[in-house]
Design a protein around this motif. Structure first.
Motif, mmCIF file in Angstrom:
data_model
loop_
_atom_site.group_PDB
_atom_site.id
_atom_site.type_symbol
_atom_site.label_atom_id
_atom_site.label_comp_id
_atom_site.label_asym_id
_atom_site.label_seq_id
_atom_site.Cartn_x
_atom_site.Cartn_y
_atom_site.Cartn_z
ATOM 1 N N VAL A 65 -9.394 -19.857 102.224
ATOM 2 C CA VAL A 65 -10.688 -19.177 102.161
ATOM 3 C C VAL A 65 -11.781 -20.074 102.735
ATOM 4 O O VAL A 65 -12.691 -19.594 103.427
ATOM 5 C CB VAL A 65 -11.013 -18.781 100.710
ATOM 6 C CG1 VAL A 65 -12.432 -18.256 100.604
ATOM 7 C CG2 VAL A 65 -10.029 -17.735 100.222
ATOM 8 N N GLY A 66 -11.691 -21.372 102.481
ATOM 9 C CA GLY A 66 -12.673 -22.281 103.042
ATOM 10 C C GLY A 66 -12.656 -22.291 104.561
ATOM 11 O O GLY A 66 -13.706 -22.328 105.204
ATOM 12 N N VAL A 67 -11.472 -22.256 105.154
ATOM 13 C CA VAL A 67 -11.371 -22.200 106.613
ATOM 14 C C VAL A 67 -11.997 -20.913 107.140
ATOM 15 O O VAL A 67 -12.766 -20.925 108.112
ATOM 16 C CB VAL A 67 -9.896 -22.305 107.045
ATOM 17 C CG1 VAL A 67 -9.777 -22.112 108.556
ATOM 18 C CG2 VAL A 67 -9.315 -23.650 106.642
ATOM 19 N N ILE A 68 -11.674 -19.787 106.504
ATOM 20 C CA ILE A 68 -12.219 -18.500 106.954
ATOM 21 C C ILE A 68 -13.735 -18.498 106.839
ATOM 22 O O ILE A 68 -14.450 -18.099 107.778
ATOM 23 C CB ILE A 68 -11.604 -17.350 106.123
ATOM 24 C CG1 ILE A 68 -10.106 -17.232 106.405
ATOM 25 C CG2 ILE A 68 -12.302 -16.028 106.430
ATOM 26 C CD1 ILE A 68 -9.391 -16.225 105.537
ATOM 27 N N THR A 94 -18.339 -15.745 106.414
ATOM 28 C CA THR A 94 -18.270 -14.659 105.444
ATOM 29 C C THR A 94 -16.931 -14.707 104.730
ATOM 30 O O THR A 94 -15.928 -15.180 105.293
ATOM 31 C CB THR A 94 -18.464 -13.282 106.104
ATOM 32 O OG1 THR A 94 -18.454 -12.275 105.085
ATOM 33 C CG2 THR A 94 -17.357 -12.988 107.095
ATOM 34 N N ARG A 95 -16.951 -14.228 103.469
ATOM 35 C CA ARG A 95 -15.711 -14.114 102.699
ATOM 36 C C ARG A 95 -15.507 -12.687 102.218
ATOM 37 O O ARG A 95 -14.594 -12.416 101.450
ATOM 38 C CB ARG A 95 -15.758 -15.047 101.481
ATOM 39 C CG ARG A 95 -15.992 -16.502 101.773
ATOM 40 C CD ARG A 95 -15.795 -17.348 100.530
ATOM 41 N NE ARG A 95 -16.671 -16.951 99.454
ATOM 42 C CZ ARG A 95 -17.794 -17.580 99.100
ATOM 43 N NH1 ARG A 95 -18.168 -18.657 99.791
ATOM 44 N NH2 ARG A 95 -18.529 -17.171 98.096
ATOM 45 N N ASP A 96 -16.356 -11.795 102.664
ATOM 46 C CA ASP A 96 -16.290 -10.415 102.189
ATOM 47 C C ASP A 96 -15.160 -9.663 102.877
ATOM 48 O O ASP A 96 -15.031 -9.703 104.112
ATOM 49 C CB ASP A 96 -17.621 -9.715 102.442
ATOM 50 C CG ASP A 96 -17.725 -8.411 101.682
ATOM 51 O OD1 ASP A 96 -17.149 -7.406 102.149
ATOM 52 O OD2 ASP A 96 -18.353 -8.398 100.609
ATOM 53 N N ILE A 97 -14.337 -8.985 102.079
ATOM 54 C CA ILE A 97 -13.196 -8.246 102.630
ATOM 55 C C ILE A 97 -13.655 -7.185 103.617
ATOM 56 O O ILE A 97 -13.000 -6.945 104.648
ATOM 57 C CB ILE A 97 -12.393 -7.610 101.475
ATOM 58 C CG1 ILE A 97 -11.675 -8.697 100.679
ATOM 59 C CG2 ILE A 97 -11.408 -6.570 101.989
ATOM 60 C CD1 ILE A 97 -10.942 -8.192 99.473
ATOM 61 N N GLY A 98 -14.792 -6.558 103.339
ATOM 62 C CA GLY A 98 -15.273 -5.505 104.228
ATOM 63 C C GLY A 98 -15.709 -6.012 105.583
ATOM 64 O O GLY A 98 -15.810 -5.226 106.531
ATOM 65 N N ASP A 99 -15.966 -7.312 105.745
ATOM 66 C CA ASP A 99 -16.418 -7.866 107.024
ATOM 67 C C ASP A 99 -15.294 -8.495 107.832
ATOM 68 O O ASP A 99 -15.528 -8.934 108.964
ATOM 69 C CB ASP A 99 -17.506 -8.923 106.784
ATOM 70 C CG ASP A 99 -18.736 -8.337 106.114
ATOM 71 O OD1 ASP A 99 -18.979 -7.135 106.308
ATOM 72 O OD2 ASP A 99 -19.433 -9.082 105.396
#
Length: 978
Positions: free
Chosen positions: A339-342, A348-353
């Motif tokens: 998640v940190g890499v993303i 952003t960490r939002d699934i919708g994005d």
């Protein structure tokens, strides 16, 4: 182990400097220490497996029997590998996460490495009291790490929330630890587990200890702090909230469970709360759209499962529990780092994005799938081995008739299905290609390719879940010594025919089918659950709402109590103190039995002269109507004490008393400038008769106490031996000074702390807009060096210059005097100060160094130097004070206190008690015999603190008040100082 622990205490201090030089590359160096600790733990593996447990101990607090002991048994060995191994990878990961430079990275790196050291000490210590100390250190350090983004309100709130919850649990646990240690008579963990104490006190203590463990590991009702802590940087989440901090509570439960799991309250608390937490958080994870919060609630759910499994307390469940502990550290830290890499790459960490990242980052997606497979318990990962072992052992207990085994088994089955569901949701949300509302394929998210080093840590951790699964048989042998500490089964349940063991394949047994069914059910749940946000609340309140409600209630109660007790009236406060004094001391005197009085008319004829003057001054002061008159009259009583001390063989006390009286009078004079000159102009004194009665009662009570106390002695006072002890122990003939800096140095350190607090408090009240001491900057427009002479100076548009023939200003003997208004200047005073200032400073230094054998010392010398600064201020105003002491008062206070504390710490390095002094003597050809006692260094610290205190008072009550008064006048009046 002790050496490595010491390195963890020292190396973090160097990291901020290193980060300032090489930037984020300093994390390479930070990773070395946990890597060395990891290698050391690996090298201890043969001894640990053979039962030859490594042990080191260092006596620390001998009177309490507390040792700094380190013991690496199976459980500590595994936790050490997790803490140091994951810690090293996270440090390397930070090198790329913080690439480009961010504010506060130096402090962050130091705190993160220090946290790793605290966890290293926590899992290895064999002393229960030391464990509590490390426990609280991790809470404080985690507060700093969670609040890294300190300019964000959410980060500050999350950090404070985590600190309050875990610290409150830690304080409750401390009570339990004290009860256990007192009842058992030892604080050694290994001894407690070898001969466990029993009884009602121990049962109650275990409940208190569980409160601390459950709060640390975010188990209901303390679970809400961990999702909030996701405001921290991702490396913090990956380390603290997956592999380290939250494992502290699990570690403590696992440490005690083999022996204390059959305690009456243990299983009901551990299993009930663990199952409820697992189901509650697992369901909530399905509702989140932020990848990090999905993992956060997933972590809470997995911690609930770990609590149930490692807290159950039988051999086979404990064996599977260690495998589950290892697997959780690997897969959850890997997923957080993903998640940190993303987040780092696409912000952003939002699934919708997010959409289509899996095709662009196959290595990252593959590592995530492997980690999620281990989390859900898919073969051939270590998660599958652990999950199947847990199900098989609990199934045996449940079918044998253990009710709590049924609760644990059903809860874990349902929780495992939820784990599969939110694991699939994580993979789908992070890497799958999404569809728009109309069914068309969404455009893939832009994906800047990260460097290989950035992705390496999560890939390595995910790969280790497969490696650990393949070596399940070897792990079985490594974990068995811990599991063998627990009973084979619960009371009343037959032991299994064959002890359980860890393996990738046990055949087509019931546990396998249960495990597969949880995977299938979880996949179905993921499929039927809404893919978008599900914001509908299941309950009208949450645990976080309860936390906020408690905080608001505490704030309201504190405001109510403060409003009731703190009326803002100094007479009320002082009167309350005196009433309590009279009531308490009077009760003690009346209940004390027969009194004995040994009175004499006088001991010295000077008392007959001084005492009437002091009494008369006190009575006249009561009737004084002007404030300054009252202050002067009160000072007469102090000066009378000077006479009494001087004529009673106490020159040190007389010297100190007269200096204190003088400085106090100056401080009063500075304060009285800003308040009405006459008493009662605005607020007249009320209840004068009551005040007089109370004053008389206080005087009579203290007189009675003095008479009774001095007449009640039955043995010779120790003070008669102090003169000899001062020379024998402190190598000084000034008994008072030797007592202050040597024999009773701890008291003096406490008094220095009080002085610093007092100075800070006074300054904080006066510096209403800021605490920065900017007075030295006032000397900037003043001449330096050669221009600093008696030649008068004038200010022009070009700056300050010597007076020419056409100028008619008065001659200046002090640099700052030229900025004083003409009506406030005194040329005679300036001349006297210029002549005497340096002489007085020399006298203060003489008193400092002569005080060990003659009247004087650091306190008296500091007051004399302070009086020299008072003279400069009175003669030349705030500008002259800035020229006389061009440094921050806080620096003097800090340096002085640092010297005093160092004198307490340095002797420990030589194996002696704190504040132990050393004595040196030498013959010098010209100077003769020279003696030096190291307590003189302590006295230098006292000297600096006292100077800093006087300087702080002058700059707050003097210079800052001058500045504020000048600022309130017209702009035309601001050209000169007062």
């Amino acid at each position: 182990m002790l050496l490595i622990l010491g390195a963890f205490a020292i190396v973090p201090l160097l990291l901020p400097w290193l980060v300032g030089r090489v930037g984020a590359r300093a994390f390479y160096v930070a990773a070395v220490l946990p890597a060395v600790a990891f290698v050391h733990a690996v090298l201890q593996t043969p001894d640990v497996m053979a039962g030859d447990i490594p042990f080191q101990s260092l006596t620390w607090i001998r009177p309490l029997g507390i040792d700094l002991s380190m013991r690496m048994d199976t459980l500590s060995w595994l936790m050490t590998l997790i803490v140091t191994g994951v810690g090293a990878l996270v440090m390397l990961y930070c090198r790329w996460y913080f690439q480009g430079g961010r504010e506060g990275v130096g402090q962050f790196s130091a705190v993160l490495l220090a946290f790793a050291g605290a966890m290293y000490g926590l899992v290895l210590t064999d002393d229960l009291v030391v464990l509590v100390m490390f426990w609280e250190v991790t809470s404080v350090l985690s507060y700093l790490l969670i609040g890294y983004y300190n300019r964000r309100a959410a980060s500050r709130r999350a950090a404070l929330q985590a600190l309050l919850v875990t610290t409150l649990g830690g304080l409750v646990m401390l009570i339990g630890v004290v009860l256990i240690v007192v009842d058992a008579g030892t604080s050694s963990i290994s001894q407690l587990l070898t001969a466990p104490p029993t009884g009602a006190v121990i049962d109650a203590a275990l409940v208190l200890v569980l409160v601390g463990a459950l709060s640390k590991s975010a188990i209901f009702p303390f679970h809400f702090w961990l999702p909030g802590a996701m405001a921290a940087p991702t490396p913090v989440s990956a380390y603290l909230h997956a592999a380290a901090m939250v494992k502290a509570g699990i570690y403590l439960i696992a440490r005690l469970a083999p022996v204390f799991a059959l305690s009456p309250a243990w299983r009901p608390i551990v299993i009930a709360l663990g199952v409820f937490t697992m189901l509650l958080a697992g369901f909530q994870a399905l509702r989140e759209t932020d990848l990090k919060r999905v993992l956060a609630f997933g972590t809470v759910s997995q911690l609930g499962m770990l609590t149930v499994v490692l807290g159950y307390g039988t051999r086979d469940v404990a064996l599977a529990g260690l495998a589950l502990l290892l697997s959780h550290a690997l897969f959850k830290s890997a997923l957080f780092l993903v998640v940190g890499v993303i987040d780092h790459q696409v912000s952003t960490r939002d699934i919708g994005d997010l959409s289509g990242i899996g095709r662009k980052a196959p290595a990252l997606a593959g590592a995530s799938i492997v980690a999620v497979a281990s989390m859900a318990g898919v073969i051939p990962t270590i998660g599958f081995v652990a999950k199947e072992g847990v199900l098989a052992s609990l199934l045996h207990e449940a079918t044998g008739g253990e009710v709590w085994a049924w609760v644990a088994l059903i809860g874990i089955v349902v929780g495992s299905a939820l784990t599969m569901a939110y694991g699939l949701r994580f993979v789908w949300g992070a890497f799958w290609t999404k569809k728009e509302a109309d069914g068309s394929r969404r455009e893939p998210t832009e994906w800047p390719r990260p460097s290989a080093g950035f992705v390496a840590a999560p890939v390595v951790l995910a790969a280790l879940t497969l490696v650990a699964g393949a070596f399940a048989g070897w792990l079985d042998g490594a974990f068995a010594p811990y599991a063998d500490l627990a009973p084979e089964s619960s009371p009343g349940i037959p032991a299994p025919e064959h002890p359980a063991h860890l393996a990738l394949w046990h055949g087509l047994e019931p546990a396998l089918w249960i495990s597969l069914s949880t995977l299938a059910v979880g996949a179905v749940v993921f499929w039927v659950m809404p893919r978008g946000a599900w914001n509908r609340r299941m309950l009208p309140f949450s645990a976080a709402d309860g936390y906020n409600l408690v905080l608001r209630a505490v704030a309201k109660v504190s405001v109510a109590v403060t409003s009731f007790t703190q009326r803002g009236s100094l007479p009320v406060y002082v009167g309350t103190i005196f009433v309590v004094l009279v009531a308490a001391e009077g009760t003690a005197l009346i209940a004390g039995g027969a009194w004995q009085a040994q009175l004499a008319a006088y001991q010295n004829p000077m008392q007959l002269f001084a005492a009437p003057i002091m009494i008369a001054a006190g009575l006249i002061a009561v009737r004084a109507r002007k404030r300054y008159t009252g202050v002067v009259l009160v000072s007469v009583t102090g000066l009378g004490m000077v006479v009494l001390f001087a004529t009673s063989g106490a020159p040190d006390l007389a010297l100190t008393q007269i200096l204190v009286e003088t400085v106090t009078l100056v401080a009063f004079a500075l304060v009285l400038r800003r308040i009405p000159s006459r008493m009662g102009d605005h607020n007249a004194s009320v209840w004068p008769v009551a005040r007089a009665v109370l004053a008389g009662a206080v005087g009579a009570t203290m007189a009675a106490v003095a008479i009774v106390a001095t007449s009640a002695r039955v043995d010779a006072p120790i003070s008669t031996e102090w003169t000899d002890l001062a020379y024998e122990l402190g190598h000084g003939r000034n008994t008072v000074n030797v007592a202050l800096v040597d024999m009773r140095g701890w008291d003096t350190m406490g008094e220095l702390s009080v002085l610093i607090l007092a100075a800070t408090g006074v300054a904080s009240l006066v510096f209403v807009t800021h605490r920065a001491d900017t007075l030295p900057t006032l000397t900037a427009p003043l001449p330096l060096s050669g221009l600093r002479s008696r030649v008068p100076l004038v200010e022009t548009a070009e700056g300050v210059r010597p007076r020419g023939r056409g100028d008619s200003r008065q001659q200046a003997w002090l640099v700052g005097g030229q900025r004083v208004s003409p009506e406030s200047r005194s040329i005679i005073l300036e001349v006297i100060v210029r002549i005497l200032f340096h002489t007085i400073i020399v006298v203060s230094l003489y008193l400092l160094f002569a005080g060990h054998n003659l009247p004087g010392g650091g306190f008296a010398g500091g007051l004399v130097a302070g009086m020299a600064l008072v003279m400069r201020y009175v003669a030349g105003g705030r500008f002259e004070l800035g020229a006389a002491a061009p440094t921050d008062a806080g620096r003097l206070l800090g340096v002085g206190m640092t010297i005093a504390v160092a004198c307490a710490i340095v002797p420990l390095l030589f194996g002696v008690a704190p504040l132990t002094s050393a004595f040196f003597e030498v013959e010098v050809a010209v100077l003769g015999h020279i003696e030096f006692v190291t307590s003189t260094i302590f006295d230098i610290g006292v000297y600096l603190v006292v100077i800093g205190l006087v300087l702080d008072v002058l700059r707050s009550l003097g210079a800052e008040v001058d500045r504020q008064r000048l600022a309130s006048t017209s702009p035309a009046a601001r050209g000169v100082s007062v």
